[in-house]
Structure formats: structure tokens, C-alpha cells
Scaffold this motif. Structure first.
Motif, mmCIF file in Angstrom:
data_model
loop_
_atom_site.group_PDB
_atom_site.id
_atom_site.type_symbol
_atom_site.label_atom_id
_atom_site.label_comp_id
_atom_site.label_asym_id
_atom_site.label_seq_id
_atom_site.Cartn_x
_atom_site.Cartn_y
_atom_site.Cartn_z
ATOM 1 N N ALA A 63 49.845 33.699 40.998
ATOM 2 C CA ALA A 63 48.530 33.462 41.596
ATOM 3 C C ALA A 63 47.516 34.467 41.061
ATOM 4 C CB ALA A 63 48.622 33.549 43.122
ATOM 5 N N TYR A 64 47.949 35.727 40.933
ATOM 6 C CA TYR A 64 47.072 36.775 40.411
ATOM 7 C C TYR A 64 46.668 36.457 38.973
ATOM 8 C CZ TYR A 64 45.500 41.533 39.266
ATOM 9 O OH TYR A 64 44.771 42.621 38.878
ATOM 10 N N GLU A 65 47.636 36.035 38.171
ATOM 11 C CA GLU A 65 47.345 35.690 36.779
ATOM 12 C C GLU A 65 46.411 34.488 36.693
ATOM 13 O OE1 GLU A 65 49.726 34.583 32.630
ATOM 14 O OE2 GLU A 65 50.812 35.360 34.376
ATOM 15 N N ALA A 66 46.592 33.506 37.571
ATOM 16 C CA ALA A 66 45.730 32.317 37.566
ATOM 17 C C ALA A 66 44.285 32.689 37.883
ATOM 18 C CB ALA A 66 46.253 31.293 38.571
ATOM 19 N N ILE A 67 44.088 33.642 38.787
ATOM 20 C CA ILE A 67 42.727 34.084 39.131
ATOM 21 C C ILE A 67 42.052 34.710 37.919
ATOM 22 C CG2 ILE A 67 41.410 35.749 40.500
ATOM 23 C CD1 ILE A 67 43.457 35.326 42.748
ATOM 24 N N GLN A 115 32.713 43.124 36.165
ATOM 25 C CA GLN A 115 33.295 44.362 35.643
ATOM 26 C C GLN A 115 34.681 44.623 36.236
ATOM 27 O OE1 GLN A 115 30.268 47.195 36.604
ATOM 28 N NE2 GLN A 115 28.920 46.584 34.913
ATOM 29 N N ARG A 116 34.830 44.372 37.529
ATOM 30 C CA ARG A 116 36.140 44.587 38.162
ATOM 31 C C ARG A 116 37.187 43.614 37.611
ATOM 32 N NH1 ARG A 116 32.750 45.589 42.729
ATOM 33 N NH2 ARG A 116 32.888 43.386 43.345
ATOM 34 N N LEU A 117 36.800 42.365 37.430
ATOM 35 C CA LEU A 117 37.735 41.389 36.878
ATOM 36 C C LEU A 117 38.095 41.733 35.435
ATOM 37 C CD1 LEU A 117 36.204 38.128 38.369
ATOM 38 C CD2 LEU A 117 38.479 39.046 38.879
ATOM 39 N N ALA A 118 37.106 42.229 34.679
ATOM 40 C CA ALA A 118 37.379 42.639 33.296
ATOM 41 C C ALA A 118 38.381 43.790 33.270
ATOM 42 C CB ALA A 118 36.084 43.034 32.602
ATOM 43 N N GLU A 140 41.236 40.853 46.538
ATOM 44 C CA GLU A 140 40.022 41.402 45.941
ATOM 45 C C GLU A 140 39.601 40.615 44.703
ATOM 46 O OE1 GLU A 140 41.116 45.409 45.222
ATOM 47 O OE2 GLU A 140 41.187 45.960 47.352
ATOM 48 N N ALA A 141 40.576 40.260 43.853
ATOM 49 C CA ALA A 141 40.255 39.497 42.647
ATOM 50 C C ALA A 141 39.731 38.107 43.002
ATOM 51 C CB ALA A 141 41.497 39.383 41.758
ATOM 52 N N HIS A 142 40.311 37.486 44.011
ATOM 53 C CA HIS A 142 39.853 36.165 44.442
ATOM 54 C C HIS A 142 38.422 36.242 44.972
ATOM 55 C CE1 HIS A 142 39.589 32.611 47.140
ATOM 56 N NE2 HIS A 142 40.279 32.032 46.163
ATOM 57 N N ALA A 143 38.099 37.308 45.695
ATOM 58 C CA ALA A 143 36.737 37.480 46.214
ATOM 59 C C ALA A 143 35.742 37.645 45.066
ATOM 60 C CB ALA A 143 36.679 38.682 47.147
ATOM 61 N N ASP A 144 36.133 38.414 44.024
ATOM 62 C CA ASP A 144 35.240 38.599 42.878
ATOM 63 C C ASP A 144 35.057 37.295 42.105
ATOM 64 O OD1 ASP A 144 34.694 41.268 43.349
ATOM 65 O OD2 ASP A 144 36.364 41.990 42.128
ATOM 66 N N LEU A 145 36.131 36.536 41.946
ATOM 67 C CA LEU A 145 36.014 35.245 41.268
ATOM 68 C C LEU A 145 35.105 34.306 42.055
ATOM 69 C CD1 LEU A 145 36.798 33.182 39.129
ATOM 70 C CD2 LEU A 145 38.876 32.688 40.455
ATOM 71 N N THR A 146 35.242 34.310 43.361
ATOM 72 C CA THR A 146 34.376 33.476 44.204
ATOM 73 C C THR A 146 32.917 33.872 44.035
ATOM 74 O OG1 THR A 146 36.161 33.184 45.816
ATOM 75 C CG2 THR A 146 33.914 32.746 46.571
ATOM 76 N N THR A 147 32.657 35.169 43.940
ATOM 77 C CA THR A 147 31.281 35.643 43.736
ATOM 78 C C THR A 147 30.705 35.086 42.440
ATOM 79 O OG1 THR A 147 31.650 37.673 44.985
ATOM 80 C CG2 THR A 147 29.836 37.682 43.411
ATOM 81 N N LEU A 148 31.485 35.161 41.365
ATOM 82 C CA LEU A 148 31.001 34.630 40.085
ATOM 83 C C LEU A 148 30.765 33.126 40.165
ATOM 84 C CD1 LEU A 148 33.115 36.507 37.375
ATOM 85 C CD2 LEU A 148 30.821 37.020 38.210
#
Length: 742
Positions: free
Chosen positions: A490-494, A582-585, A608-616
Motif C-alpha cells: 500500500a505504501y509503495e502504491a501511494i 517535497q515530503r513525497l519526494a 502521512e503519505a496518503h494525506a500528502d497524496l490527497t493534498t496533491l
């Protein structure tokens, strides 16, 4: 203005204090009051010297003489003259005594200061324009204080102005405008006025400074020149264009005049008569009231009757009313009707489209038009006043959106009416069994409609159904993995979804910028790596660099609002989006360098990564209005100069979509290529940056982009949906042509 016997209103003392502050700041000394009304001079300020003229005719010479030694406060009679108009400069008539008096005063010395108490209409009304032109020939205004309810014997809503003039000079000087508010404390008013007197520019709470006076004769209305209002007027072109109201609507004459045609009006409906609507029949919700006991009727020829779609505007306008202009639309079920002269009728010309007409109606009801009407200081909105009112007209993209909103509103109203009718009919069937079955079946269909519409409020559903297919597919994959638990997959998919999102948007920017003739320096690094060959193609950092440069480039910021480049360049303009990227990078780089997330930290990392992806994804919501289109066929009609295009709209997570057809004005479309469909209907070629082809691994149609160049002749492309790769030797030459490879 007052006979001295009536106690003056409480606001009078504050107004007098404002005059004292103005003379103190502008002249440093008390004025001489020149008037024919000694009681008025006494009430203004006991300490001020006054000179009482025997008649208004002597006021100009007295004031001119006094200006040689002191500032002057002129208080002329506010009366209109009877008989033939008095001649003034250039043989132009002035019809009020106060206008004649002020027009006869001449500057004495470069530092002379003349102030006058006048009806505000003398400074703002179109009918007093010639008076202002005459005065502006010798004087220029430097301060105006507008106030109402300050003198006994004068209606509390009557607007008064204290205007201060200096001799006209070539250098010009700032103009300060101040409105004495009706419901503010004395201290707040005085404090703001003091600050205004000391200002060289800018605005306070109740007034502002113009860098110079308006053109000669122009209105000095404080509402008309308000910086906030003028800024909003200057922004109207963002909508598309602005045109005068007369270019959009005709102004049919009223069918009946209430006075001249009163013999034709009657209280009861008769054979062949129609209802005559007046200003009172217009509701604030934009509809017409039905007939009642006070309705009037008359026999009116069909060519002078109202038509469905006509707009009716109340002619009488009060600047003291809080509401906007009252504009109602004539519906087909209102007819037959005729309008009297308390209304202005607007009839759309034959070329006016539905969205353009709707924007015009909404604008007429807007606070901006109300401020414009207040600034004109007119009591009646006659056609002559309305004809040149600038009306914004939407560009193609806005027109499509507005048309969609209107269609949605109509559909929702239809569902509401259907629901109300169904509820009202619950007990109308003769058989309870039949009624129960009908309610269940009809109700089920209505509930399904509502449930489907409600899903659009769910962000995840919007991405799955309304975003371009590569992004929607990847997002759906994320949701599936998350539903199975917080695992590494799931983390990799995000992270992969984030990279696909940046890749898609960056390549769209490259395609659009090439069409616009804009160059991106971030492409240089990609070009060098691809030209050298090897397995190191563009990645997360390259896509982010392209989007970051687009966000910071002045050239990109100058693109108009209707250009899709404008939307793409704003992806990282918001700090929260830039931080999320930047965090996702950082997470993507850590994973690439085998710095795995510890199993204990994995749940929080996923969250946290899912929240950042949602923001983008939230910041690229405009993608829902820019469909990814795969052109599958083009048939050009030479005679009609139009093409019939067969295409698939690749939106949502389902790759199996039905084919569609649409007309297109050009024949330069490529069968088999991907396009970005703009809101104005234009198609922007995405080849060679994004390609649609059948995957050799999974045999499905997918979206590919350049991944690397293993050798001097081969190009490897990679699927955005599944990451599968393919080779395309023919692509190298095309990439060289667009500057992606040297």
C-alpha cells in the motif's frame, strides 16, 4: 436649510467638528463664512467670522474678495431658479442658485481655499455635469465630505457635501473623499477623518485618497471611485470580454404611461385586455408576482406586449436601499403581460446565448452594479442610463461551466418536483397494494439518483470517476491495497501514484508550453540524460522540477485564465502542495536507496503519505475539466469546413469506455494520438510526450511515456498504469524534433 428655530440633530456637531479639522489641516486658520443665512453661520461655529450677503447675487463677489486674505466657507441657498435659465460660461444654462454662485467665484492667489456646503447631487449627478465642468475650469477639488441627516429641516436621507477646492494648477493634487457614516460613534468618525487628512494615498475605513481629481465634469461620487469597486471593474475582463448592455439587449418602449395613458387602464380584466405590470410586481427572487386586487389591465396590441424571456428592471432606484437592483424575468406562464413606465424592459438580441444571458442577468443583480447606480446619483434607471453599462461576457470555458451549472440546477429542480409529486400522491390510488408498489418502485429510482449524485461529494469517488485514467487507475489501486491493511504494498502504491500524478501533469505542461512557444529550462537535464543513453531516464525529481519552474516562471504567470497552462502552473503555488510534494519526494528517494520504513513506523508513514497524496490530488482538481482524449477517427467535410471526430474520453479508473463523436473546426487531428481537451473545446496534442498503445505484456490499452534510451536508436516507453515497458525505435526522431533528445 434651517430657520434657526429647530434644534439641530446630534450628527450636526460631529459634522461641524469635521469642518474644523479640515480647515485646520488645510489652511491652519479659521474660515470666513459667506452666506445669506446668519443662523446657519452661527450654528456651524460661533467663533468663525461670517459675512452676511443681502442676496445670493452678491455672494460670488464677496467670496472672491474674502479669498484674498482667508479661506472661505460658502453656504449658498439651495434653490432652483424659475423662469428662463441663467446664462453661465459659454452660454450654458445653470438652473440652481448654488450652482450659479459657485460658478461665479474666482481664485485669488495660488493658496486660496474655497469650501462650500452643497447638495451632494451637485457633485455627483449627471444633470450637474456642466456645473462641474465650469467650476473645474478654475478650481480643482481636494476634499469632499459626504453626509446625511446633519441639518434640521432637511430630510435625514438627503445627502449633503462639503467640498473643498484649491486653484487649478498644472501639477494637480490628490483628492480625498470621505463618507460620514450614519451609524458610527463620534470618536471613530473623527479618528478616521484625521488619518485621512494626513494620508498621501491609500484608504481608511470611511474614506480614501485618489492620486488626482477625475476628469473635468466627472462625478465625484465616493461610491463610484472607491478603489475596491474600481479594482473589481478593472478585473471584469477576466471573465472574457465586456460589452455595453445595449449590444446585448434592446430597450422596447413601455406599453403604457401611467399618467398619459391612465384613461386606458382599468381595475377589472376585460375581453382582450392584458395585465399591466409595474415596479411593485417584481419580486426580489427574480420572478413576477401574480395578479391581485390592485392589478391594472388594459388592451395592448400584441407587438407592445412582453415576451417570454424579457427582463424587467425597476426604474426607480434609491441609493439608501440596502438591496441590489431588482431584475425579474418574464416566464411563459406569466403571459400575456404589458409593462408600464415604472419598468425598463430588456429584450435579448437573437445572438445572445444562454450562458451569456445568464451572466448578464446575474451581473445586473450584483453589488457591483448597485455601487455603480449609487455612484451615478440618479433617481431613475432610464434606458439612457443603462445603455452603456459594461456587462461581462464569459469566455468559452466559463460559458460551458455556467451552462452545466444551469443544467444541474434544472435537473435538481426536476427531481425535487418529482419527489414532491410522488409524496403528494401516496394515498391517491384506489388500491393500497397498487399504491405501495408504485411508491416503492418510483422511490427506489429517485433514491438511486440522489445516492449517485451524493457520491460526488466523496473525494475518493471523484478521483476514481472524474480524473484522467492513469491517475484514477493508480488511485483505485491505492484504495484497494489500503482496504487490505497497512502493508508495504500500500505504501509503495501511494508513492507510485504520486509519481504518476507528477509525470502526467509535467508532460501535459511540456506539450502545452511547446504549443505556446514557452521554454522550460528543467527539460535540459532530461535531454542530456536521454541523449547519453542508458537506463537513467526522467523520474520523480524531473517531473517536480518542471512543475516548480512553471509555477515560478513569469512567462507562465502571464498566460490568461482560460489557458490550461494557467491551471497547471499553479499546482505548487500553494505552500501546502509544495510541502506535500517535497515530503513525497523524500519518501520516494529513501525507498529508491533501499531505506525502507520500519514495520513499526509503517502505519503512520502510510497515513502521512496518503494525506500528502490527497493534498496533491485536491490541487489538480481542474484535471476533471480537462479530459484525456484518444482520437480514433476523423472525417473531414471540405464543403462545410468541419470535421467529425470519433474519440474515447479516458476519464476514470475504467479503461473500457464507449466511443463518442463531436464536430471539430480543424482537420489537423491525428488518428491514434492522445489529446488534452480544453474547456473551450480545443484539443491539444500530447504526442510524443504521452502515447496511447497496446501493452505487449498485459495486452491492454495503456498510457505510455518516455522512460529511457538504451542505445542511440532505441527508445523505451513505460506505462503509467502498470509500469510495463515497450520499445519504439521510430520515436527517437520525433523526440529529437521536439527537443527532448539531442
Amino acid at each position: 436649510m434651517t430657520d434657526g428655530t429647530t434644534p439641530h440633530p446630534p450628527r450636526h456637531d460631529t459634522f461641524r467638528r469635521l469642518l474644523e479639522l479640515a480647515f485646520g489641516a488645510m489652511a491652519g486658520t479659521d474660515p470666513v463664512v459667506v452666506t445669506t443665512n446668519d443662523q446657519m453661520a452661527i450654528r456651524l461655529r460661533h467663533e468663525w467670522r461670517s459675512y452676511l450677503a443681502e442676496s445670493a447675487g452678491g455672494l460670488p463677489d464677496i467670496a472672491t474678495s474674502m479669498l484674498r486674505t482667508a479661506p472661505v466657507l460658502l453656504i449658498p441657498p439651495w434653490e432652483r431658479i424659475s423662469g428662463p435659465p441663467a446664462a453661465a460660461a459659454e452660454e450654458t444654462p445653470l438652473r440652481s442658485i448654488h450652482e450659479i454662485v459657485v460658478a461665479g467665484i474666482r481664485p485669488e492667489g495660488a493658496e486660496a481655499l474655497l469650501a462650500a456646503l452643497l447638495p451632494a447631487s451637485a457633485l455627483t449627478s449627471p444633470g450637474c455635469r456642466r456645473f462641474r465642468e465650469i467650476v473645474d475650469h478654475s478650481w480643482q477639488p481636494c476634499l469632499v465630505i459626504f453626509a446625511a441627516g446633519i441639518f434640521a429641516g432637511v430630510h435625514e436621507l438627503f445627502d449633503t457635501a462639503a467640498v473643498f477646492w484649491r486653484p487649478r494648477s498644472s501639477a494637480g493634487q490628490p483628492l480625498k473623499l470621505f463618507r460620514f457614516p450614519r451609524h458610527e460613534g463620534e470618536k471613530a468618525v473623527e479618528s478616521d477623518f484625521r488619518r485621512l487628512l494626513g494620508r498621501a494615498g491609500g484608504a481608511g475605513k470611511f474614506g480614501y485618497v485618489l492620486p488626482g481629481p477625475p476628469e473635468a465634469g466627472e462625478s465625484l461620487s465616493i461610491e463610484l471611485h472607491d478603489p475596491v469597486t474600481t479594482a473589481r471593474w478593472s478585473e471584469l475582463n477576466v471573465w472574457g470580454t465586456t460589452v455595453p448592455l445595449k449590444d446585448l439587449f434592446a430597450f422596447p418602449a413601455p406599453a403604457l404611461h401611467r399618467t398619459a395613458d391612465r384613461h386606458l387602464l382599468h381595475d377589472q380584466r376585460q375581453d382582450g385586455s392584458v395585465r399591466v405590470v409595474a415596479g411593485r410586481d417584481l419580486r426580489y427572487d427574480g420572478t413576477l408576482a401574480g395578479p391581485d386586487d390592485s392589478s391594472r389591465w388594459a388592451k395592448v396590441p400584441p407587438d407592445r406586449q412582453l415576451q417570454a424571456g424579457d427582463l424587467l428592471v425597476r426604474r426607480m432606484f434609491s441609493p439608501h436601499a440596502r438591496g441590489n437592483l431588482v431584475v425579474a424575468e418574464v416566464a411563459a406562464n406569466d403571459l400575456p403581460l404589458a409593462a408600464d413606465d415604472s419598468l425598463v424592459t430588456l429584450r435579448a438580441n437573437g445572438q445572445l446565448g444562454g450562458p451569456q444571458r445568464l451572466v448578464a442577468v446575474l451581473f445586473l443583480r450584483s453589488p457591483l452594479v448597485r455601487a455603480w447606480a449609487v455612484g451615478l446619483s440618479v433617481a431613475a434607471l432610464a434606458p439612457s442610463v443603462l445603455r452603456d453599462l459594461p456587462i461581462p461576457q464569459p469566455d468559452a470555458a466559463l460559458a460551458v461551466t455556467i451552462e452545466g451549472l444551469e443544467s444541474a440546477r434544472s435537473q435538481l429542480e426536476s427531481w425535487r418536483d418529482e419527489s414532491e409529486a410522488l409524496l403528494a400522491s401516496v394515498f391517491e390510488d384506489e388500491s393500497a397494494v397498487t399504491a405501495r408498489r408504485r411508491i416503492l418502485e418510483s422511490g427506489r429510482q429517485l433514491r438511486m439518483r440522489v445516492d449517485a449524485a451524493a457520491l460526488l461529494d466523496d473525494f475518493s469517488h471523484r478521483v476514481r470517476t472524474r480524473y484522467p485514467h492513469p491517475i484514477a487507475y493508480r488511485w483505485s489501486e491505492v484504495q484497494v491495497h489500503l482496504s487490505r491493511g497497512a502493508h508495504e504494498v500500500a505504501y509503495e502504491a501511494i508513492l507510485e501514484t504520486a509519481e504518476v500524478l507528477l509525470c502526467y501533469t509535467a508532460l501535459a505542461v511540456l506539450s502545452l508550453s511547446r504549443d505556446a512557444g514557452l521554454r522550460l529550462g528543467a527539460v535540459d537535464g532530461i535531454r542530456k540524460r536521454l541523449s547519453r543513453g542508458g537506463s537513467n531516464g526522467p523520474g520523480f525529481g524531473d517531473w517536480a522540477a518542471i512543475l516548480k519552474e512553471a509555477a515560478e516562471s513569469k512567462a507562465f504567470r502571464r498566460t490568461p485564465d482560460g489557458d490550461p497552462l494557467n491551471d497547471f502552473s499553479r499546482i505548487f503555488s500553494a505552500p501546502e502542495a509544495a510541502s506535500a510534494r517535497q515530503r513525497l519526494a523524500g519518501r520516494r528517494n529513501a525507498k529508491s536507496h533501499l531505506r525502507r520504513v520500519d514495520a513499526i513506523d509503517l502505519p503512520s508513514a502510510i497515513e502521512e503519505a496518503h494525506a500528502d497524496l490527497t493534498t496533491l490530488l485536491e490541487h489538480v482538481s481542474f484535471l476533471a475539466d480537462l479530459p484525456l482524449v484518444h482520437v480514433t477517427g476523423v472525417r473531414w467535410d471540405t464543403l462545410r469546413r468541419t470535421a467529425q471526430v470519433d474519440y474515447q474520453e479516458l476519464m476514470g479508473d475504467n479503461a473500457l469506455v464507449p466511443g463518442q463523436q463531436r464536430p471539430y473546426a480543424n482537420s489537423d487531428l491525428e488518428i491514434g494520438s492522445l489529446y488534452l481537451a480544453n474547456e473551450d473545446g480545443q484539443l491539444h496534442l500530447l504526442r510524443p510526450f504521452l502515447l496511447r498503445r497496446r501493452c505487449p505484456v498485459c495486452r491492454s490499452w495503456e498510457t505510455f511515456h518516455v522512460d529511457n534510451t538504451p542505445d542511440a536508436s532505441t527508445v523505451t516507453v513505460k506505462s503509467l498504469e502498470r509500469g510495463h515497458t515497450d520499445t519504439d525505435p521510430a520515436l527517437r526522431q520525433v523526440l529529437e524534433h521536439v527537443g527532448f533528445v539531442e
